[in-house]
Structures are given as structure tokens and as C-alpha cells.
Write a protein that holds these residues in place. Structure first.
Motif, mmCIF file in Angstrom:
data_model
loop_
_atom_site.group_PDB
_atom_site.id
_atom_site.type_symbol
_atom_site.label_atom_id
_atom_site.label_comp_id
_atom_site.label_asym_id
_atom_site.label_seq_id
_atom_site.Cartn_x
_atom_site.Cartn_y
_atom_site.Cartn_z
ATOM 1 N N GLU A 8 35.846 35.479 36.899
ATOM 2 C CA GLU A 8 35.833 36.069 35.137
ATOM 3 C C GLU A 8 36.069 34.598 34.545
ATOM 4 O O GLU A 8 37.200 34.160 34.807
ATOM 5 N N ASP A 9 35.153 34.225 33.672
ATOM 6 C CA ASP A 9 35.382 33.030 32.785
ATOM 7 C C ASP A 9 35.875 33.073 31.653
ATOM 8 O O ASP A 9 36.399 32.328 31.044
ATOM 9 N N ASP A 52 32.008 39.069 37.503
ATOM 10 C CA ASP A 52 31.551 38.917 36.106
ATOM 11 C C ASP A 52 30.208 38.611 36.366
ATOM 12 O O ASP A 52 29.958 37.522 37.435
ATOM 13 N N GLY A 54 27.951 37.015 34.020
ATOM 14 C CA GLY A 54 27.695 35.623 33.403
ATOM 15 C C GLY A 54 28.933 34.731 33.608
ATOM 16 O O GLY A 54 29.983 34.523 32.804
ATOM 17 N N LYS A 102 31.495 46.086 30.127
ATOM 18 C CA LYS A 102 32.472 45.894 29.277
ATOM 19 C C LYS A 102 32.304 46.276 27.714
ATOM 20 O O LYS A 102 30.882 46.217 27.556
HETATM 21 CA CA CA Z 1 31.440 35.698 31.356
#
Ligand code: CA
Length: 223
Positions: A8-9, A52, A54, A102
Motif C-alpha cells: 500500500e503506497d 492495493d 494502484g 476503499k
Molecule cells: Ca495506491
């Protein structure tokens, strides 16, 4: 102890996941890009991947494809803001075990993580911890029932998660912020008094002296 890899970024979400999962007895590692996620997920050091879609570098789809393409069986829960049915279908077709959109509530993610681990643990012949017991209080995570002595007590979903959080940390002081984050989620107003209200409900149902107020710090479940 189950080990969860979190790809997760977004730092706020990664920190929220780590905090919640650790509070529930998981070991966690966060990676912020797809290349690192792919490398770590193949290391055999983890029991489940929260992915995630993205991500910088390789995106989540590429990571998923890379892992399943190599026959990696690690359970994967996709966590994504994309809530199109077509994305979900693509996720499952790509070999993901679950798909959470989300914004999400921590308790929902936790339930899904547990369910995926349970499947894979049963497959491996292990039994995860499903019953918590402190004093005369017994909480069963499979049936979502709680017993005090010989009586079964009805709890709402939020009350149950709050009770579970306390029973996992008997004797420890838990701050309002910790409880709020864990039970209600990162999008909740930190100025809310909802924690105090629900501690009141639990005291009524489980017995007034089971949860102690520690002034200026939070609450503690008596051992
Ligand atoms: Ca992301």
C-alpha cells in the motif's frame, strides 16, 4: 503468529492497517511499490498479502499476475478504490481470494483476512485461535457470541469488535484513539465521544467493573 504483507503506497492507510492488524496479534510488513511487493510475496515469509491495485512501479494487477503465474498460493486480498464489478471479477479471475473496496471498515477487512487465513490454515492443517477467554468472559470469533459465566450476551457488531479488542489486550491501557481507529476506522472524527458511549454499553452488558477508566489515558480491561 500470522504474518501479513501489506502492499500500500498511501502512508495513512498503510499505518492504519498495520496498527489494526498488530492490535489483533498479526505481524505486519509494509511495502510501498509493486516490485518490492512481488519480491517479498515470493519469500515464503508471509501468510497473506493485502494488495492495493494502484501501486507505483508494478501495479497490483501485475503483481497478482506475477504471483499466480508462478504458481504462488499465498492468499491475496485486494484492497482498492475501484468498485466496478468488472474490476472485482478481473481480480477474482486473476486469482485473488478476496476484494475489499476503499473506503473500508477495519472490522470488515479483519473478518475477511481471518476467513482467508482460516481456509489456508485448514488446508495446512493448523487451527487459528478462535476463542478468547478472560476471567469468566468467553468470546467466540466463529459464532460471534459472548458468554459471561453461563449466560450468552447479545452484542451489536461494534460492541463485539470493541469487546474483542479489549479481550485481546487484558490488563493493558488502550487509548480512545486506539479504540476509535480500530473499531470505527480511520475516517472517523477523533473528537467523537463514541468510544465512551460504547464502553458504557459494554459495561452494562458484561458487568460494570470489567472495564476500568484510566484517567487521561484511556480504558483497561481487568484481567
Ligand atoms: Ca495506491
Amino acid at each position: 503468529m500470522n504474518r501479513i504483507l501489506i502492499a500500500e503506497d498511501e502512508p495513512r492507510i498503510a499505518a492504519f492497517l498495520e496498527k489494526g492488524l498488530r492490535a489483533n496479534g498479526f505481524a505486519t510488513t509494509v511495502v510501498e511499490d509493486g516490485d518490492e511487493a512481488l519480491r517479498k510475496a515470493q519469500s515464503n515469509d508471509f501468510d497473506l498479502l493485502i494488495l492495493d491495485l494502484g501501486l507505483p512501479g508494478k501495479d497490483g494487477w501485475t503483481v497478482l499476475e506475477g504471483l499466480r503465474g508462478q504458481g504462488e498460493e499465498l492468499p491475496i486480498v485486494i484492497l482498492s478504490a475501484r468498485d466496478d464489478v468488472s474490476d472485482k471479477v478481473a481480480g477474482f479471475n486473476g486469482g485473488a481470494d478476496d476484494y475489499v473496496t476503499k473506503p473500508f471498515r477495519f472490522e470488515e477487512l479483519l473478518a475477511r483476512v481471518r476467513a482467508r487465513l482460516r481456509n489456508s490454515n485448514l488446508y495446512k492443517g493448523q487451527q487459528p485461535e478462535m476463542v478468547l477467554n478472560v476471567g469468566n468472559i468467553v468470546l467466540d470469533l466463529r459464532t460471534h457470541q459472548i458468554r459471561v459465566g453461563n449466560s450468552t450476551i447479545e452484542l451489536s457488531a461494534k460492541e463485539f469488535t470493541l469487546a474483542e479488542t479489549f479481550l485481546r489486550h487484558p490488563g493493558q491501557i488502550l487509548s480512545r484513539e486506539q479504540l476509535l481507529n480500530h473499531v470505527w476506522g480511520y475516517d472517523y472524527d477523533p473528537g467523537s465521544n463514541i468510544v465512551d458511549v460504547y464502553v458504557g454499553y459494554l459495561r452494562k452488558k458484561l458487568g460494570g467493573d470489567c472495564i476500568e477508566t484510566v484517567r487521561g489515558m484511556g480504558y483497561r480491561f481487568r484481567k
